[in-house]
Design a protein around this motif. Sequence first.
Motif, short mmCIF file in Angstrom:
data_model
loop_
_atom_site.label_atom_id
_atom_site.label_comp_id
_atom_site.label_asym_id
_atom_site.label_seq_id
_atom_site.Cartn_x
_atom_site.Cartn_y
_atom_site.Cartn_z
N ALA A 197 42.07 61.87 54.92
CA ALA A 197 42.13 60.48 55.37
C ALA A 197 42.48 59.55 54.21
CB ALA A 197 40.80 60.07 55.98
N PRO A 198 43.52 58.72 54.36
CA PRO A 198 43.89 57.76 53.32
C PRO A 198 43.20 56.41 53.52
CG PRO A 198 45.54 57.75 55.02
CD PRO A 198 44.47 58.72 55.47
N GLY A 199 43.36 55.52 52.58
CA GLY A 199 42.91 54.15 52.76
C GLY A 199 43.81 53.42 53.75
N GLY A 200 43.27 52.36 54.36
CA GLY A 200 44.04 51.58 55.32
C GLY A 200 43.99 52.10 56.73
N LEU A 243 38.98 51.85 56.29
CA LEU A 243 38.65 52.50 55.03
C LEU A 243 39.48 51.83 53.94
CD1 LEU A 243 38.68 56.41 54.47
CD2 LEU A 243 39.15 54.74 52.67
N GLY A 244 38.80 51.16 53.00
CA GLY A 244 39.52 50.41 51.98
C GLY A 244 40.20 51.31 50.97
N CYS A 245 39.40 52.12 50.28
CA CYS A 245 39.93 53.04 49.27
C CYS A 245 38.78 53.94 48.83
CB CYS A 245 40.52 52.28 48.09
SG CYS A 245 39.32 51.32 47.14
N LEU A 246 39.03 54.78 47.83
CA LEU A 246 38.01 55.67 47.31
C LEU A 246 37.42 55.11 46.01
CD1 LEU A 246 39.57 59.21 47.87
CD2 LEU A 246 38.17 57.82 49.42
N ALA A 247 36.22 55.57 45.69
CA ALA A 247 35.53 55.13 44.47
C ALA A 247 34.64 56.26 43.98
CB ALA A 247 34.69 53.88 44.77
N ARG A 248 34.06 56.06 42.80
CA ARG A 248 33.07 56.99 42.25
C ARG A 248 31.96 56.17 41.61
NH1 ARG A 248 36.13 61.92 39.19
NH2 ARG A 248 33.99 62.70 39.13
N GLY A 249 30.74 56.69 41.66
CA GLY A 249 29.62 56.01 41.03
C GLY A 249 29.77 55.96 39.53
N ARG A 250 29.11 55.00 38.92
CA ARG A 250 29.19 54.85 37.47
C ARG A 250 28.17 55.70 36.72
NH1 ARG A 250 29.92 48.22 37.23
NH2 ARG A 250 32.14 48.20 37.86
N ARG A 251 27.13 56.16 37.44
CA ARG A 251 26.05 56.89 36.78
C ARG A 251 25.70 58.14 37.57
NH1 ARG A 251 22.11 51.75 35.92
NH2 ARG A 251 23.01 51.26 37.96
N ASN A 252 25.12 59.09 36.88
CA ASN A 252 24.69 60.34 37.48
C ASN A 252 23.58 60.06 38.53
OD1 ASN A 252 24.68 63.30 37.49
ND2 ASN A 252 22.59 63.07 36.69
N PRO A 253 23.58 60.66 39.72
CA PRO A 253 24.52 61.71 40.17
C PRO A 253 25.72 61.18 40.91
CG PRO A 253 22.76 61.49 41.76
CD PRO A 253 22.45 60.49 40.67
N ARG A 254 25.82 59.85 41.07
CA ARG A 254 26.88 59.29 41.90
C ARG A 254 28.25 59.41 41.24
NH1 ARG A 254 26.51 53.84 43.00
NH2 ARG A 254 27.23 54.01 45.15
N ASN A 255 28.30 59.66 39.93
CA ASN A 255 29.60 59.81 39.28
C ASN A 255 30.28 61.13 39.63
OD1 ASN A 255 27.90 61.43 37.82
ND2 ASN A 255 28.49 60.65 35.81
N LEU A 269 27.79 47.48 43.93
CA LEU A 269 27.64 48.87 44.37
C LEU A 269 27.58 49.85 43.20
CD1 LEU A 269 30.16 48.82 47.35
CD2 LEU A 269 27.67 49.06 47.52
N ASP A 270 27.79 49.35 41.98
CA ASP A 270 27.74 50.19 40.77
C ASP A 270 28.75 51.33 40.88
OD1 ASP A 270 26.81 50.74 38.22
OD2 ASP A 270 25.26 52.13 38.93
N ILE A 271 30.00 50.97 41.13
CA ILE A 271 31.07 51.95 41.30
C ILE A 271 32.32 51.54 40.52
CG2 ILE A 271 30.33 52.71 43.59
CD1 ILE A 271 32.47 50.86 44.79
N ASN A 272 33.19 52.50 40.32
CA ASN A 272 34.54 52.27 39.84
C ASN A 272 35.51 52.78 40.91
OD1 ASN A 272 33.85 51.27 37.22
ND2 ASN A 272 33.47 53.36 36.56
N LEU A 273 36.64 52.13 41.04
CA LEU A 273 37.62 52.59 42.01
C LEU A 273 38.21 53.92 41.58
CD1 LEU A 273 39.44 49.27 42.96
CD2 LEU A 273 37.53 50.39 44.11
N TYR A 274 38.53 54.75 42.55
CA TYR A 274 39.10 56.07 42.32
C TYR A 274 40.39 56.14 43.13
CZ TYR A 274 39.41 61.21 42.22
OH TYR A 274 39.84 62.51 42.05
N THR A 275 41.42 55.47 42.59
CA THR A 275 42.67 55.32 43.33
C THR A 275 43.84 55.91 42.56
OG1 THR A 275 42.91 53.09 42.40
CG2 THR A 275 41.88 53.28 44.56
#
Length: 416
Positions: free
Chosen positions: A192-195, A209-221, A410-416
């Motif tokens: 599934a893509p964004g949009g 669905l806007g886009c993907l991301a990853r957490g900035r800290r363990n374990p969400r990273n 949300l304490d995330i970085n985009l993963y695009t």
Amino acid sequence: MAKKKSGSSASESKGKKQDNGDFDDPEGADVTEAEDQNGDELEDPVAEMDDMLDEEEAEDETDSDYAETAYSEAEGVDAPENVLEAKESIEAFIAGEIGSESYSAFDTSGTANIVGVGIGSAEVDMEQISEDGPGTATLNVYVAEPTSEEAVRAVLYDDMSVQSVGDDGMPVNIINCGPIDALAHRFKDRPAPGGISIGNARVNSAGTLGCLARGRRNPRNRRVLLLSNNHVIALSNQGRYGDSILQPGRLDGGVNTRDRIAILERFITIHFNGRANYVDCATGWCWHRRVRRELVYLSGGSRRYFRVASRPVACRRNMLVGKSGRTTQLRAGRVTDCNATIRVNYGSGRVALFRDQITIRGTSGQFSAPGDSGSLVWQWDRRRNPVGLLFAGGGGFTFANKIGRVLSALDINLYT
């Protein structure tokens, strides 16, 4: 839907890293297939969610503060002092009105007709150009029902005690946006893509669905996360951690658990008591094989995929931006306001105050429509840097959270 590997059972796959070693998927990744085959009750998708719940609730106020304090509301504002003071006075009045027991979301008379305020540029097709000419910083006043500039000035001066608008030399744009509502690609696509259409399995609705991301800290990273609105995947604070997120959403034919791509992982609470909100956002924890980093749009009936940058940029008035969303697909628009304060209707009489929002007007037709909520807004150039997260609209105008506030909250970085 991802196929189950031969010889691998649901119990064997729990907590197992995928073969590229980069990501952790939600536990019970193969339970969907097992349920389709034998009708067993679906297991709790993430064993650690119960332990996380107390921690998430305890951090909720802190997360809200991230969105409130991480970025200055004055970012990008260059306006005369009297315009800034007028905006602040109107914001304070709106906040107090929403918080009062007598406030009704359905009233559009008097002060209730003023549903937002911001600072934009005087434009040829707006109500008023100041003596300094086009492009001058101007007070944007958003109204639910059409009314004259004279009537708006009278309400601001007499009922809201904004004395500076009594001076006819102060430019005011009257923007008839109608009531501002939180807005609700319909096809199924894997990965599934964004949009594209998504939704919480508990309700018959769909957003984007806007886009993907990853957490900035363990374990969400180590998790692949999808980014959308609270009201799309967390049901305006009513969602539960671990709720199934479907693609497409149920409104577009999605079925739980066949079409599940993620589970609800985190959201920022929306306040309906007059307290200022800055973001309407949430994340889902994805099975990483069921999603992709690209965004999608349709061209000649064919699906076209493209990437956006991961590094966000601040909005600027007149910036050309784009988005790809479930309903109106790929559209371009221009930023007309980078600091709007608005009242947003969430249904059932609930109204939320949002500050420091981006206002966008489509360059050709509407920039968004119901179902586009959750779309990532990005600068329309070859880099496509993210600017905002679309969440509401009214009267041909679209509103978006600043992406920097969303990422901090949300304490995330985009993963695009």
